[in-house]
Design an enzyme around this catalytic site. Structure first.
Site, PDB file in Angstrom:
ATOM      1  N   ASP A 140       0.887  -1.155   0.000  1.00 31.05           N
ATOM      2  CA  ASP A 140       0.000   0.000   0.000  1.00 31.05           C
ATOM      3  C   ASP A 140       0.933   1.215   0.000  1.00 31.05           C
ATOM      4  OD1 ASP A 140      -1.537   2.195   0.743  1.00 31.05           O
ATOM      5  OD2 ASP A 140      -2.832   1.005   2.056  1.00 31.05           O
ATOM      6  N   ILE A 141       0.844   2.014  -1.013  1.00 28.51           N
ATOM      7  CA  ILE A 141       1.813   3.110  -1.205  1.00 28.51           C
ATOM      8  C   ILE A 141       1.773   4.116  -0.046  1.00 28.51           C
ATOM      9  CG2 ILE A 141       0.406   4.765  -2.544  1.00 28.51           C
ATOM     10  CD1 ILE A 141       2.863   4.899  -4.510  1.00 28.51           C
ATOM     11  N   ASN A 194      -6.796  12.968 -10.469  1.00 24.42           N
ATOM     12  CA  ASN A 194      -7.553  13.443 -11.643  1.00 24.42           C
ATOM     13  C   ASN A 194      -7.300  14.947 -11.785  1.00 24.42           C
ATOM     14  OD1 ASN A 194      -9.554  14.967 -10.051  1.00 24.42           O
ATOM     15  ND2 ASN A 194     -10.184  12.912  -9.378  1.00 24.42           N
ATOM     16  N   VAL A 250      -6.115   4.780  -5.606  1.00 20.71           N
ATOM     17  CA  VAL A 250      -4.943   5.183  -4.824  1.00 20.71           C
ATOM     18  C   VAL A 250      -5.092   6.641  -4.355  1.00 20.71           C
ATOM     19  CG1 VAL A 250      -3.493   5.836  -6.819  1.00 20.71           C
ATOM     20  CG2 VAL A 250      -2.424   5.013  -4.735  1.00 20.71           C
ATOM     21  N   ASP A 251      -5.758   7.443  -5.167  1.00 24.01           N
ATOM     22  CA  ASP A 251      -6.014   8.852  -4.825  1.00 24.01           C
ATOM     23  C   ASP A 251      -6.802   8.936  -3.509  1.00 24.01           C
ATOM     24  OD1 ASP A 251      -6.152  11.558  -5.100  1.00 24.01           O
ATOM     25  OD2 ASP A 251      -7.565  11.580  -6.773  1.00 24.01           O
ATOM     26  N   SER A 263      -2.768   5.130 -14.061  1.00 23.06           N
ATOM     27  CA  SER A 263      -3.759   4.936 -15.136  1.00 23.06           C
ATOM     28  C   SER A 263      -4.260   3.498 -15.323  1.00 23.06           C
ATOM     29  CB  SER A 263      -3.228   5.422 -16.505  1.00 23.06           C
ATOM     30  OG  SER A 263      -3.352   6.819 -16.612  1.00 23.06           O
ATOM     31  N   THR A 264      -3.711   2.553 -14.555  1.00 25.25           N
ATOM     32  CA  THR A 264      -4.094   1.160 -14.833  1.00 25.25           C
ATOM     33  C   THR A 264      -5.294   0.692 -14.013  1.00 25.25           C
ATOM     34  OG1 THR A 264      -2.638   0.199 -13.153  1.00 25.25           O
ATOM     35  CG2 THR A 264      -1.691   0.560 -15.341  1.00 25.25           C
ATOM     36  N   GLY A 265      -5.869   1.591 -13.230  1.00 28.41           N
ATOM     37  CA  GLY A 265      -7.074   1.244 -12.457  1.00 28.41           C
ATOM     38  C   GLY A 265      -8.297   1.776 -13.185  1.00 28.41           C
ATOM     39  N   TYR A 306      -8.753   4.344 -14.864  1.00 33.22           N
ATOM     40  CA  TYR A 306      -8.499   4.927 -16.184  1.00 33.22           C
ATOM     41  C   TYR A 306      -8.247   3.899 -17.291  1.00 33.22           C
ATOM     42  CZ  TYR A 306      -8.571   9.772 -14.492  1.00 33.22           C
ATOM     43  OH  TYR A 306      -8.951  10.994 -13.974  1.00 33.22           O
TER      44      TYR A 306
HETATM   45  N1  AR6 Z   1      -1.353   1.734  -2.976  1.00 31.25           N
HETATM   46  C1  AR6 Z   1      -0.796   1.444  -4.157  1.00 31.25           C
HETATM   47  N2  AR6 Z   1      -1.505   1.268  -5.281  1.00 31.25           N
HETATM   48  C2  AR6 Z   1      -2.859   1.349  -5.191  1.00 31.25           C
HETATM   49  C3  AR6 Z   1      -3.526   1.659  -3.971  1.00 31.25           C
HETATM   50  C4  AR6 Z   1      -2.721   1.851  -2.828  1.00 31.25           C
HETATM   51  N3  AR6 Z   1      -3.239   2.150  -1.649  1.00 31.25           N
HETATM   52  N4  AR6 Z   1      -4.861   1.690  -4.231  1.00 31.25           N
HETATM   53  C5  AR6 Z   1      -5.023   1.407  -5.531  1.00 31.25           C
HETATM   54  N5  AR6 Z   1      -3.818   1.200  -6.119  1.00 31.25           N
HETATM   55  P1  AR6 Z   1      -6.361   4.084  -9.774  1.00 31.25           P
HETATM   56  P2  AR6 Z   1      -5.987   5.572 -12.277  1.00 31.25           P
HETATM   57  C6  AR6 Z   1      -3.477   0.869  -7.521  1.00 31.25           C
HETATM   58  O1  AR6 Z   1      -7.738   3.657 -10.173  1.00 31.25           O
HETATM   59  O2  AR6 Z   1      -6.231   4.381 -13.085  1.00 31.25           O
HETATM   60  C7  AR6 Z   1      -9.116   8.027  -8.968  1.00 31.25           C
HETATM   61  O3  AR6 Z   1     -10.470   8.100  -8.652  1.00 31.25           O
HETATM   62  C8  AR6 Z   1      -4.538   0.238  -8.359  1.00 31.25           C
HETATM   63  O4  AR6 Z   1      -4.612  -1.153  -8.112  1.00 31.25           O
HETATM   64  O5  AR6 Z   1      -6.171   4.518  -8.375  1.00 31.25           O
HETATM   65  O6  AR6 Z   1      -4.813   6.435 -12.631  1.00 31.25           O
HETATM   66  C9  AR6 Z   1      -8.529   9.377  -9.369  1.00 31.25           C
HETATM   67  O7  AR6 Z   1      -9.128  10.437  -8.650  1.00 31.25           O
HETATM   68  C10 AR6 Z   1      -4.021   0.513  -9.756  1.00 31.25           C
HETATM   69  O8  AR6 Z   1      -3.052  -0.462 -10.156  1.00 31.25           O
HETATM   70  O9  AR6 Z   1      -5.823   5.285 -10.711  1.00 31.25           O
HETATM   71  C11 AR6 Z   1      -8.839   9.464 -10.833  1.00 31.25           C
HETATM   72  O10 AR6 Z   1     -10.140   9.920 -11.069  1.00 31.25           O
HETATM   73  C12 AR6 Z   1      -3.287   1.848  -9.617  1.00 31.25           C
HETATM   74  O11 AR6 Z   1      -3.179   2.072  -8.211  1.00 31.25           O
HETATM   75  C13 AR6 Z   1      -8.709   8.030 -11.286  1.00 31.25           C
HETATM   76  O12 AR6 Z   1      -8.957   7.229 -10.142  1.00 31.25           O
HETATM   77  C14 AR6 Z   1      -4.007   3.022 -10.238  1.00 31.25           C
HETATM   78  O13 AR6 Z   1      -5.405   2.883 -10.111  1.00 31.25           O
HETATM   79  C15 AR6 Z   1      -7.325   7.728 -11.766  1.00 31.25           C
HETATM   80  O14 AR6 Z   1      -7.306   6.451 -12.311  1.00 31.25           O
END
Ligand code: AR6
Length: 332
Positions: free
Chosen positions: A10-11, A24, A33-34, A117-119, A121
């Site tokens: 967990d970052i 975003n 993660v945000d 971007s891999t979640g 997005y």
């Molecule tokens: N620690 C590390 N990685 C994580 C954590 C964590 N605690 N939680 C999730 N991830 P995403 P995006 C991973 O969806 O695709 C938000 O709503 C997750 O498994 O967080 O860039 C923003 O506000 C994935 O591999 O980000 C934007 O609206 C990675 O983090 C949008 O999501 C990114 O997933 C951005 O989408």
């Protein structure tokens, strides 16, 4: 030195100078993660973000880490995947570049990235990982001030993808220029000192390095004694070397060394594959090597690669030094 690390975590728990947030354009929080970062950093983060006026896709902005263990948070906005025709790849690369630029500007030495971007997005994971590794690698080449970059994966799939890509970034190239010979000489110095001192003692290590593995000695072996030298790089970093010489239908593997911190990165396997291919190309039907009898780790490693013990040899190498070696052989 290895400056790239791949972990699952967990970052928000990481104790680094900066963690990167996959935000975003509003920078006012969200899911994934945000959301996790905003929850852990506390409401002061939202207040700080409100003053930033948003952020363009591919760009990055910085805030303190507030209640996080990390001192800073770098907020970057990854592209939403739309099939690949909307500059998504360039924008993703830009996220890594801009984040690292901010790191340098703020004296950050250790930084952790999530898989941007891999979640939500929807960016394809393999392509995203490859862009991430390439962008970071290319930045590190010209920025020694960044000491460590952590790719912090959250799911096993990304972790596996990153590790596989990391393995495939091994390159093995023939040593041609004087500069490359010097690089190998530097590697030899490091490897012999970290590995052989406890086996043959510091004095003999010094003797070996000066007489057989200095840049001058190696140039001579290449130019007049029929030796080929190869430098092994992992993620563009000099990590080991190979030296071979063809005698009849046998390839003599004179040197095959990897620096300590690069062991376990797949170099051994890739190196052996390369040596076997080179041997076949040169028309050899076996590979022979000698290894110090007391170098049990290397002997075990060669046995694992399929080499068998083929006798032993004692050689006088001058100034009272003697090498007591096993001869090992691999039939092709
Ligand atoms: N620690 C590390 N990685 C994580 C954590 C964590 N605690 N939680 C999730 N991830 P995403 P995006 C991973 O969806 O695709 C938000 O709503 C997750 O498994 O967080 O860039 C923003 O506000 C994935 O591999 O980000 C934007 O609206 C990675 O983090 C949008 O999501 C990114 O997933 C951005 O989408």
């Amino acid at each position: 030195m290895t400056r790239i690390e791949i972990i699952t975590a967990d970052i928000t728990h990481l104790n680094v100078d900066a963690i990167v947030n996959a935000a975003n354009r509003s920078l006012l929080g969200g899911g994934g993660v945000d959301g996790a970062i905003h929850r852990s950093a506390g409401h002061e983060l939202l207040k700080a973000c409100q003053l930033l006026g948003g952020c363009n896709t591919g760009d990055a902005k910085i805030t303190p880490g507030f209640r996080l263990p990390s001192k800073f948070i770098i907020h970057t906005v990854g592209p939403v995947w739309q099939g690949g025709r909307y500059h998504e790849k360039g924008l993703l690369a830009s996220c890594y570049q801009q984040s690292l630029r901010l790191a340098t500007e703020n004296g950050i030495k250790t930084i952790a990235f999530p898989n941007i971007s891999t979640g939500v997005y929807g960016f394809p994971k393999r392509e995203a990982a490859s862009i991430a590794i390439e962008s970071v690698q290319s930045y590190l080449k010209t920025h020694p001030e960044i000491e460590r970059v952590i790719f912090c994966c959250f799911d096993d799939e990304n972790f596996e993808i990153y590790n596989k890509l990391n393995y495939s970034t091994i390159s093995i190239e023939r040593v041609q220029s004087e500069k490359e010979v010097q690089l190998v000489a530097d590697l030899a110095y490091t490897i012999w000192n970290e590995h052989y001192v406890q086996i043959i003692g510091q004095d003999q290590v010094n003797y070996m390095v000066t007489n057989f593995q200095s840049a001058e000695a190696m140039s001579k072996q290449i130019q007049t004694e029929g030796y080929e030298y190869y430098i092994i790089r992992h993620l563009s970093e000099p990590s080991g070397y190979i030296s071979t010489k063809l005698t009849g239908d046998e390839l003599f593997l004179s040197k095959f060394y990897v620096i300590k911190e690069k062991r376990g990165t797949g170099i051994g396997k890739e190196g052996l594959k390369f040596i076997c291919e080179r041997a076949r190309t040169l028309g050899a039907n076996s590979i022979k090597l000698t290894v110090n009898k007391y170098n049990t780790n290397s002997i075990k490693a060669y046995e694992k690669m399929g080499f068998i013990n083929f006798g032993s040899v004692v050689a006088d190498i001058g100034e009272g030094y003697v090498m007591d070696d096993f001869v090992m052989k691999l039939d092709l």
